[in-house]
Each structure stands twice: as C-alpha cells, then as structure tokens.
Motif scaffolding. Sequence first.
Motif, short mmCIF file in Angstrom:
data_model
loop_
_atom_site.label_atom_id
_atom_site.label_comp_id
_atom_site.label_asym_id
_atom_site.label_seq_id
_atom_site.Cartn_x
_atom_site.Cartn_y
_atom_site.Cartn_z
N ASP A 1 0.79 -1.23 0.00
CA ASP A 1 0.00 0.00 0.00
C ASP A 1 0.83 1.28 0.00
O ASP A 1 0.27 2.38 -0.04
N GLY A 2 2.15 1.17 0.07
CA GLY A 2 3.00 2.35 0.07
C GLY A 2 3.19 2.96 1.44
O GLY A 2 4.01 3.87 1.61
N CYS A 3 2.46 2.48 2.44
CA CYS A 3 2.54 3.01 3.81
C CYS A 3 3.02 1.95 4.80
O CYS A 3 2.84 2.10 6.01
N GLY A 4 3.58 0.86 4.28
CA GLY A 4 4.14 -0.16 5.16
C GLY A 4 3.37 -1.46 5.22
O GLY A 4 3.79 -2.39 5.93
N GLY A 5 2.24 -1.56 4.54
CA GLY A 5 1.44 -2.77 4.58
C GLY A 5 1.54 -3.59 3.29
O GLY A 5 1.69 -3.03 2.20
N GLU A 6 1.45 -4.91 3.44
CA GLU A 6 1.46 -5.81 2.29
C GLU A 6 0.28 -6.76 2.38
O GLU A 6 -0.28 -6.97 3.46
N ALA A 7 -0.07 -7.34 1.26
CA ALA A 7 -1.21 -8.25 1.22
C ALA A 7 -1.01 -9.32 0.16
O ALA A 7 -0.46 -9.06 -0.91
N GLY A 8 -1.48 -10.53 0.49
CA GLY A 8 -1.59 -11.58 -0.51
C GLY A 8 -2.98 -11.52 -1.11
O GLY A 8 -3.97 -11.36 -0.38
N ALA A 9 -3.07 -11.63 -2.42
CA ALA A 9 -4.37 -11.48 -3.09
C ALA A 9 -4.50 -12.47 -4.23
O ALA A 9 -3.51 -13.02 -4.72
N LEU A 10 -5.74 -12.68 -4.65
CA LEU A 10 -6.04 -13.50 -5.81
C LEU A 10 -6.76 -12.63 -6.83
O LEU A 10 -7.62 -11.83 -6.48
N LEU A 11 -6.42 -12.82 -8.08
CA LEU A 11 -7.03 -12.05 -9.16
C LEU A 11 -8.46 -12.54 -9.40
O LEU A 11 -8.67 -13.73 -9.63
N GLU A 12 -9.43 -11.64 -9.31
CA GLU A 12 -10.84 -12.01 -9.53
C GLU A 12 -11.33 -11.61 -10.91
O GLU A 12 -12.12 -12.33 -11.52
N GLU A 13 -10.88 -10.46 -11.39
CA GLU A 13 -11.25 -10.00 -12.73
C GLU A 13 -10.00 -9.51 -13.43
O GLU A 13 -9.14 -8.87 -12.82
N ALA A 14 -9.89 -9.78 -14.70
CA ALA A 14 -8.75 -9.30 -15.49
C ALA A 14 -9.25 -8.93 -16.88
O ALA A 14 -8.91 -9.57 -17.88
N GLY A 15 -10.08 -7.91 -16.93
CA GLY A 15 -10.66 -7.49 -18.19
C GLY A 15 -10.01 -6.23 -18.73
O GLY A 15 -9.13 -5.64 -18.12
N ARG A 16 -10.48 -5.80 -19.90
CA ARG A 16 -9.94 -4.60 -20.52
C ARG A 16 -10.37 -3.33 -19.77
O ARG A 16 -9.66 -2.34 -19.76
N LYS A 17 -11.55 -3.39 -19.16
CA LYS A 17 -12.06 -2.20 -18.51
C LYS A 17 -11.64 -2.09 -17.05
O LYS A 17 -11.48 -0.99 -16.53
N THR B 1 -9.54 -4.37 -13.55
CA THR B 1 -8.87 -5.53 -12.99
C THR B 1 -9.05 -5.47 -11.48
O THR B 1 -8.75 -4.46 -10.85
N VAL B 2 -9.55 -6.56 -10.91
CA VAL B 2 -9.90 -6.59 -9.49
C VAL B 2 -9.23 -7.77 -8.82
O VAL B 2 -9.19 -8.88 -9.36
N ALA B 3 -8.69 -7.51 -7.61
CA ALA B 3 -8.09 -8.57 -6.81
C ALA B 3 -8.81 -8.66 -5.47
O ALA B 3 -9.29 -7.65 -4.94
N ARG B 4 -8.88 -9.87 -4.91
CA ARG B 4 -9.48 -10.07 -3.59
C ARG B 4 -8.37 -10.32 -2.57
O ARG B 4 -7.53 -11.18 -2.76
N ILE B 5 -8.38 -9.54 -1.51
CA ILE B 5 -7.36 -9.66 -0.47
C ILE B 5 -7.60 -10.93 0.34
O ILE B 5 -8.71 -11.16 0.84
N GLU B 6 -6.56 -11.74 0.47
CA GLU B 6 -6.64 -12.98 1.24
C GLU B 6 -6.05 -12.82 2.63
O GLU B 6 -6.59 -13.33 3.61
N CYS B 7 -4.95 -12.12 2.75
CA CYS B 7 -4.29 -11.94 4.04
C CYS B 7 -3.42 -10.68 3.98
O CYS B 7 -3.03 -10.24 2.89
N VAL B 8 -3.15 -10.11 5.13
CA VAL B 8 -2.32 -8.90 5.21
C VAL B 8 -1.22 -9.10 6.24
O VAL B 8 -1.36 -9.90 7.17
#
Length: 239
Positions: A42-58, A60-67
């Motif tokens: 996030d640029g402020c010291g936090g990280e997250a593991g995520a899975l890609l839910e959408e990967a379209g032209r309009k 792209t969305v990821a779902r956070i699994e853990c931080v």
Amino acid sequence: MPRLYVPAAFAPGIRVELPEGPARHVSRVLRMSEGAPLVLFDGCGGEAGALLEEAGRKRTVARIECVWPGEGESPLAVHLGQAISKGDRMDYAIQKAVELGVAAITPLYTERCDVRLKDEREAKKQAHWQAVADSACEQSGRATVPTVHPPMALAEWLVLRDEPLKLMLHLATGNRFDMIERPPAAALLIGPEGGLTEQDIHAASTHGFTPLTLGPRVLRTETAPVVALTLLQHHFGDM
C-alpha cells in the motif's frame, strides 16, 4: 509472483480495483487469468496476498486474502537533497536511492544547476519522479514509498533540515562515520554536474552540514548518491 503498488486500505476479504498501470501490467503484459496470486503493497508499510478475480480490458480486481506488515525499511531515515540533472540521470539517482532505502527525496535547484522547471512542467516532472520511486519500491521489496517532494531552491531546503546528521558531498577532507551514537535520521546533499559552488557550500555549512568526501575521484551526480547512501547504510543503517 508479481508485486504491485496499490494505494488502498487492505483487509482480508475486500476487493480492490487495481490502478491503470498495475492493471495493464497484469492483464496485458503478464496475461494473468482469474485465480492467479498477487502480492500488493500500500506504500505506507502494509502488504497483502491477493487473488485475481477480474482481469478485463475495462477493470482488474483482486481479492485480499491476508495482510501483514512490510519489511525492508532502514533504521536510518535519510532525506536526500539531489540537485536536478538532465535526461535519465535524475531518474537513475532516484531509482537507486530508493533501492538503497532512502526515506525522502527533494530535487534541488542549486547555483550550478542548469535545469529550471516551471509550473506545469515542474508538476509533470515531479509526478514522473514519484512514479520512478514507486516502481523502485516494487522491485526492491519495500512496502513504504518514499515521497519525492516538489523541487525547491537549495536555500529553502536547508532551512527545513533538522536531522541530527547533515552531510554534503564535497571533495574537502572529512566524514562523520566516527560518530559514537548512531543517528536515527540524516540529510544528504548532492550537488549537480560541476559540484556545489562556494556559495552553496557556505550556505550548507551555515545550516550545520559537514563535508563528506568519497576519495580523490570525482563522481558523476547520479553516481554520488549511490556510493554515499551505501556508506551511510553500512555505518548507520542495515547493510
């Protein structure tokens, strides 16, 4: 696994829409499909593991699994005052400074600086340099993005400095690596091609800056911060 800068609040279970740059990288360059794993910071010291839910032209969305809290920040917070240089030299200096753990960067107008930016051009350059810093964080594993401040005159920057260790790169003999206590923060001044003038040096000295010499050879303005920051991190940081 791709590691991307996404300035958003992370929490398990939330869905995050990726900004244009990371979204394009994921969907068009890497051609990742739904369910692919990502690491976000996030640029402020936090990280997250995520899975890609959408990967379209309009979008792209990821779902956070853990931080988790990010790592990679130096115990020495260095504010780099870097004289503005032409072409790719400034990009190189900023990129390598971020890789070496710098906490903040201010592009400076010094007496010998032959780059003068105004208004919209200055704002565009600052945004470009900040993007260079963002990218360097992605590559180097840092979770905190250093701020690239708006360019300012050397005299203005000197007045703002309150770090316990203040160094200016200068061929005069001297260093401060023999300090008994490790400082928590430092200010590092790097001059332009041709170096700092006597007037610049006098102004910096008046504000408590002491000379740092890196030997008898003259380094380029983009090489100098790399060497100086490496030494600072070795003596007072985490190298």
